[in-house]
Design an enzyme around this catalytic site. Sequence first.
Site, mmCIF file in Angstrom:
data_model
loop_
_atom_site.group_PDB
_atom_site.id
_atom_site.type_symbol
_atom_site.label_atom_id
_atom_site.label_comp_id
_atom_site.label_asym_id
_atom_site.label_seq_id
_atom_site.Cartn_x
_atom_site.Cartn_y
_atom_site.Cartn_z
ATOM 1 N N GLU A 38 0.839 -1.192 0.000
ATOM 2 C CA GLU A 38 0.000 0.000 0.000
ATOM 3 C C GLU A 38 0.885 1.258 0.000
ATOM 4 O OE1 GLU A 38 -3.178 0.279 2.793
ATOM 5 O OE2 GLU A 38 -3.970 -1.699 2.307
ATOM 6 N N HIS A 98 -5.152 6.813 -0.416
ATOM 7 C CA HIS A 98 -4.265 5.672 -0.348
ATOM 8 C C HIS A 98 -4.663 4.539 -1.260
ATOM 9 C CE1 HIS A 98 -6.588 4.154 3.191
ATOM 10 N NE2 HIS A 98 -6.294 2.985 2.660
ATOM 11 N N HIS A 100 -5.114 0.461 -2.202
ATOM 12 C CA HIS A 100 -5.399 -0.924 -1.799
ATOM 13 C C HIS A 100 -4.956 -1.830 -2.946
ATOM 14 C CE1 HIS A 100 -8.955 0.183 1.144
ATOM 15 N NE2 HIS A 100 -7.771 0.538 1.598
ATOM 16 N N ASP A 111 -9.691 2.814 8.033
ATOM 17 C CA ASP A 111 -9.780 4.025 7.193
ATOM 18 C C ASP A 111 -10.864 4.966 7.722
ATOM 19 O OD1 ASP A 111 -7.860 2.942 5.546
ATOM 20 O OD2 ASP A 111 -9.303 2.159 4.088
HETATM 21 ZN ZN LIG Z 1 -7.462 1.436 3.398
#
Ligand SMILES: [Zn+2]
Length: 159
Positions: A38, A98, A100, A111
């Site tokens: 990530e 962000h 995934h 999150d």
């Molecule tokens: Zn996440």
Amino acid sequence: MLTNNIIFYSDESSIKISVNKDLFNKMYQYCDKSYPNETGGILIGTYLDKQTAEIVAVIGPSEDSKTWKTRFNRGAKGINKLLKEYWEQGIYYLGEWHFHPNGSPYPSNIDTDTLTSISNNSKYSCPEPILIIISGSHNCYNQKSYLYSSTGQKFEMNC
Ligand SMILES: [Zn+2]
């Protein structure tokens, strides 16, 4: 310029978010570099009017960020200084983004907790932070945008 922007909106919120396609390309580049882990960072921008936020820059992971295949801890090194410099130009913290990898573009419970606490943190001065999640892998990215309220309410944005 505006034609190159993607406008995200929600039926449940009056806020619209405008994001230039080049900024998605920039996020994809960070994702390419970090894959299969990530990655992420922050979104900064400005308000075009009371209801429309425009993201003007995407900041990548600070060097103290930690990254795993299914987890990302965004660091904070240098962020305050950077935000202060932008603030002086009328450009503000608007939220987080962000990646995934190979996953879905839906926020995890972590999150949602992160965004709710940012919403309630006066240091950010951002009661309705945006979260952009990129999912997938190289050459096949997908993304979704969300808006959070201070009560933890989450609005999924369409475009
Ligand atoms: Zn996440």
